[in-house]
Design an enzyme around this catalytic site. Structure first.
Site, PDB file in Angstrom:
ATOM      1  N   GLU A 157      15.989 -44.188 -17.406  1.00 18.62           N
ATOM      2  CA  GLU A 157      15.841 -44.916 -16.145  1.00 18.62           C
ATOM      3  C   GLU A 157      17.052 -44.705 -15.235  1.00 18.62           C
ATOM      4  OE1 GLU A 157      13.889 -48.685 -16.234  1.00 18.62           O
ATOM      5  OE2 GLU A 157      15.353 -49.606 -14.882  1.00 18.62           O
ATOM      6  N   PRO A 193      18.207 -45.536  -7.417  1.00 22.24           N
ATOM      7  CA  PRO A 193      18.535 -44.680  -6.276  1.00 22.24           C
ATOM      8  C   PRO A 193      19.975 -44.922  -5.841  1.00 22.24           C
ATOM      9  CG  PRO A 193      16.819 -46.279  -5.696  1.00 22.24           C
ATOM     10  CD  PRO A 193      17.244 -46.595  -7.075  1.00 22.24           C
ATOM     11  N   PRO A 194      20.700 -43.868  -5.542  1.00 19.59           N
ATOM     12  CA  PRO A 194      22.107 -44.015  -5.180  1.00 19.59           C
ATOM     13  C   PRO A 194      22.257 -44.473  -3.722  1.00 19.59           C
ATOM     14  CG  PRO A 194      21.478 -41.716  -5.090  1.00 19.59           C
ATOM     15  CD  PRO A 194      20.239 -42.475  -5.455  1.00 19.59           C
ATOM     16  N   THR A 240      14.064 -46.809 -10.097  1.00 22.48           N
ATOM     17  CA  THR A 240      13.824 -48.205  -9.720  1.00 22.48           C
ATOM     18  C   THR A 240      13.601 -48.335  -8.215  1.00 22.48           C
ATOM     19  OG1 THR A 240      16.177 -48.651  -9.511  1.00 22.48           O
ATOM     20  CG2 THR A 240      15.181 -49.030 -11.679  1.00 22.48           C
ATOM     21  N   HIS A 292      10.223 -64.021 -20.083  1.00 22.02           N
ATOM     22  CA  HIS A 292      10.808 -63.925 -18.747  1.00 22.02           C
ATOM     23  C   HIS A 292      11.596 -65.201 -18.476  1.00 22.02           C
ATOM     24  CE1 HIS A 292      11.138 -63.719 -14.366  1.00 22.02           C
ATOM     25  NE2 HIS A 292      10.869 -62.418 -14.496  1.00 22.02           N
TER      26      HIS A 292
END
Lengths: 646, 646
Positions: free
Chosen positions: A65, A68-69, A96, A203
């Site tokens: 996984e 994004p940068p 993601t 959760h």
């Protein structure tokens, strides 16, 4: 007897038995037959089928996984990381979704574009995350349509974090991940494989662990194909969760999310975000060494390896999902120690195959882009069909323009200062350009002590295969035959050959010798005289930046220069020298002189003028020696040319 | 310097120079590029272009005229003659139009069907004659449409003989050939190449020689592409005619019609029909020997050779048109003595290419029909596209049924009595069938002293290439492996090899060893056990008449078994073993046992029952040895099978 021999046969997994008495029923299967021979069936299968097949075969697998940068430069680095970590054989990667970062946009740092790059340019099976809360149905449908258009085939359907404290359920809105799962199935039928998140500890916002399990079941029953879990710290947490899932009727694959601890601060942040509690035994180890990054990472690797081993040994786990935090070292280390990092030297084709479904039949490309495959993919992205079997039948010969040389996945990985060190702060003449080419070939440092590890036409060090030609290449580059692409001739090496092999096992691969270079018009004049002697043996294309074009290619036909013969298959010819596309490549190859090299220098500076002169006056030449069973004659051609000049 | 090197280059005929500066103009040429590599450009050119090209190259050529035969048996013989005389390399053949013989019908003896067979089944460039007088516009348009549909591309437009003495011109009717030429150009634009007749002595009904020349010019100006002349007896007759034509502005090719005198009676009849006068010097020779056929033919050959030599030496004549009278010997003799009969051992592909324009890209076929190419063409005639480059991409896998085994061009050339002598008046068991196969392979006479020169699956004696395998084939046929197709493995022989070579010069050809046979279920059981040892090396398909099918072909993919690598070309793989079409071939192969062999015998006779038993119980097997660089292992496979049985 008939039945007996049939039985014998259908019991063998590699044989095919068919008792149908009419040939008509057989013919109808024709459409389903795979016309592109590939190493494994991966290219044609859905992710869920790949998972099933790996599980059935008892193969353990892993996935990775990434997020994004923030900057374009970081995106360039991430894409290189995809290439490197892709070599270890992940079943998929996932990217993601960052609601704050305009995730569906065309920005080079958006989730959508990073996932697009992974699929199309790195050839990786990819899952794009998508969150749904606080979004309209139209927005979501738009994102999904775009994802489909870009060749993405898998979605991880998530709720996402509601914005603000006062979040309330919207009637008919997307309140939970299950709403997104239903929406995808409603609007896109079975097109996407859908993944959902599982929470081994429940959760944090769920009423209870049991209630959360029921929500998970709802997501699966709504159409999810598999589950990836939130991270956890103890194997028993996952194994209990998995049994509980199965107990309430969840039968799809459940993949444990593994988080190798890589540092004190990243752990604390993650724990805070995920509202998980770090077990005391881990805290006890970490606290005393919290300022020693290396020690923490070593511990993290140990811990992950031992947890993964336990999971795999349980027999319930077939794949492991790694939260990499966009880092390479720890995850790679864990994978290698587990023995599931597999750099498979077998390649389905000599070049990396793109994962876009439109390109799945593609099995022939021009050789020119061999070192710039991402540029080739970019320039052909608008094609509707891809050549298959034979290049000359291609109905899509138009190459897109490559105007933006700073397209992030085509950018040089090296910054300007580094390029100047490699290619020269100041050029003194054409000879200093020859030197740069020569240093790139030899791997020796240049006169200022820097190694030349990339060139405008090649962002990576010399390929292993090219190394076979190193001595000859060095000799000719020194004298102004500035090579940018070459391959040796190969007369029937096994397809399993570690250097030149590719394709299914049991086959034989072949190559015609190829040489491509820039050179001066003076050398071209001599070369053309020499080539007359080789008229029947050597095909050539010689072109300058203005498009003046000299070739002896018969009828503008492509020349196959790499091909393979395999058991039970048609011939594959993955690489051709094509006179028509050479003219598109020529534009790109000449432009790189200016865009990547000349522009490093001040306008009107002597260095810039030298590169400009070469750009304006040199020719781009390619040569093919058609007589692949004999010794490569191209070096002799070049030798004869130099002799004629003396 | 740029211009200089360009100049150097464009002066060479084999090189291609292009000064255009935009790559766009180059890309547009892509559509015109020939994707099917062939020996010469013939396959893609119009007849008039071929003529021009041959004339420019200084190549002398010939063409052959035939008339449609009266009976179906004669048609079968004529088609074999097409195949044999086609081997000498005629530029085209033409088929005359017999108004009395229902020339446009579907009868096997009609002009239309004979021309259709020549084009489609014999691969010959063909001109169909057509006469127009006494026909309606609709009739003629119908004939032309049919000709176009069948793949005919050339028409010889003639007036024909008016029926009856009282013939009068019809207003708006087709009174002269020129009306037909105009009609073809009006209705079919430039689709057909049109030929018209010229009369070196003037048409017998013309007012004058000069008036006839003017009529000829009218025909040419109306759209005729070239002229074939009526026969004549003295070369100067033709040369004067040609000069007179040129003097009045006729510039198209004029081809002299050559009539080798073959007998006294045929000469007399022809002279009567054509209203020509035989020169006294010829009469003086012939009259004394009029009862000696051989002497007349020898004289006719001498005369024709000397006349042709004079014509060719004049420099005005590039091609010669022969009135064969459907006979072979005299014309072939003249052509051989002139040195223009050229049995070109170079084949563009290993199999004969069809001349139908629809099939011009076809360059891959299943190996199964190798000995029955006309059947393959028949069964695929409805296909819209033909596989090109790769068989597996073919969108036309449906084979037409072959119900009528007496289709005239598929009929055995041998009559029933002869077949019985070869294959046995009376069979005594399976072994007597084995013997027939063995005698066919060895070429030795059978027990009754007759040579077996054909088999139901093969109408010709054993191919030269198969001769290489003769010893092994004999051995296995004796023991009940009844071979019907095979090829040896070839690892890179020159494309010019006289036995296995094909394709453009300077290339290399390859083959995988192939063996196809009928055999008993007992042998199949043993064979399957043996094949397990060869699992990775040998691909097999084993099927019985009921369609029970055993194969290890991966994903029903075709296996390329013949391929070639050529300078400046893509790979060609003209022959494949295709699991899907094998099931269509199987139907045909099994049916031939019954249709061609069993039916020679009385119903319920023991001989017939033996063949019927084999048909019902044997398997059809094909084997491919994928390891073409090694020694062919298929003989070992068979050997191992026999050993296992012992």
């Amino acid at each position: 007897m008939v039945n007996e021999s049939q039985h014998t046969c259908s019991a063998s997994s590699s044989s095919r038995s068919d008792g149908g008495s009419s040939s008509g029923s057989e013919s109808s299967k024709d459409n389903s037959r795979c016309s592109t021979p590939v190493l494994d069936a991966d290219r044609h299968e859905r992710l869920r089928e790949k998972m099933r097949r790996r599980q059935e075969a008892g193969d353990k697998w892993f996935s990775l996984e990434f997020f994004p940068p923030r900057t374009a430069n970081a995106a360039v680095n991430l894409i290189s990381r995809f290439d490197r970590m892709g070599a270890g054989g992940p079943l998929f990667i996932d990217v993601t979704w960052h609601p704050a970062g305009d995730p569906g946009s065309d920005k080079e740092t958006s989730s959508m574009i990073i996932a697009n790059t992974a699929v199309n340019y790195c050839g990786l099976e990819t899952i794009l995350h998508m969150t749904c809360c606080n979004q309209t149905k139209d927005d979501i449908t738009g994102h999904l349509q775009k994802a489909k258009r870009l060749g993405l085939k898998n979605i991880m359907a998530l709720r996402g974090d509601p914005a603000g404290e006062e979040w309330e359920e919207e009637v008919d809105g997307f309140n939970y991940a299950v709403d997104l799962v239903k929406h995808i199935r409603n609007e896109f039928d079975d097109y996407f494989d859908i993944c959902v998140a599982g929470y081994p500890k429940g959760h944090p916002e769920a009423e209870s662990y049991e209630a959360d399990l029921r929500h998970l079941r709802e997501k699966v029953f709504a159409g999810a194909d598999f589950i990836i879990t939130q991270l956890f710290f103890r194997p028993e947490t996952f194994l209990k969760f998995m049994k509980d899932c199965q107990a309430i009727g969840i039968t799809c694959p459940i993949i444990p999310g593994i988080f190798p601890i890589q540092g004190y601060h990243s752990l604390r942040q993650l724990v805070k975000l995920s509202k998980l509690e770090v077990p005391q035994e881990i805290k006890d180890v970490i606290e005393p060494i919290k300022d020693n990054d290396a020690a923490i990472r070593n511990y993290g690797v140990e811990l992950a390896v031992s947890m993964c081993r336990e999971l795999l040994d349980s027999g319930m786990v077939h794949g492991l999902h790694f939260y990499t935090l966009n880092r390479e070292v720890a995850t790679t280390e864990v994978l290698k120690r587990l023995g599931i990092w597999k750099e498979d030297p077998r390649r389905p084709l000599p070049w990396a195959v793109s994962a876009h479904p439109k390109r799945r039949v593609e099995d022939v490309r021009p050789i020119f882009w061999a070192s710039r495959p991402k540029s080739y993919i970019y320039r052909t992205q608008e094609w509707d069909d891809f050549p298959n079997g034979r290049w000359g039948n291609s109905s899509s010969p138009a190459f897109g323009e490559l105007k933006d040389y700073y397209l992030f996945y085509l950018k040089s990985k090296s910054p300007r200062e580094e390029l100047l060190k490699m290619w020269g702060e100041e050029l003194t003449g054409e000879e200093s350009v020859f030197e740069v080419f020569t240093c790139y070939i030899t791997g020796e440092p240049n006169r200022n002590g820097y190694k030349v590890t990339c060139m405008p036409w090649n962002d990576d060090p010399l390929a292993t295969e090219t190394n076979l030609l190193k001595d000859q290449l060095e000799k000719v580059n020194r004298r102004g035959i500035l090579t940018i692409n070459s391959q040796p001739n190969i007369n029937g090496k096994p397809s399993a050959d570690p250097i030149v092999g590719w394709g299914p096992s049991g086959g034989y691969v072949f190559q015609k010798a190829y040489l491509e270079f820039f050179t001066s018009s003076e050398i071209v004049t001599a070369l053309l005289k020499v080539l007359k002697k080789y008229e029947l043996r050597v095909n050539y294309h010689i072109v300058n930046v203005k498009g003046q074009n000299i070739t002896n290619a018969p009828d503008l036909q492509p020349n196959a220069v790499t091909w393979g013969i395999f058991p039970g298959r048609e011939i594959i010819q993955p690489t051709v020298v094509d006179p028509v596309s050479f003219l598109s490549w020529k534009d790109e190859a000449f432009a790189l002189w200016i865009e990547q090299w000349a522009k490093l220098y001040e306008e009107e500076s002597p260095s810039r003028m030298i590169i400009q002169y070469i750009h304006d006056n040199y020719y781009l030449v390619n040569l093919v020696d058609n007589d692949f069973p004999l010794e490569n004659c191209l070096w002799q051609v070049v030798e004869d040319t130099f002799e004629l000049l003396n």
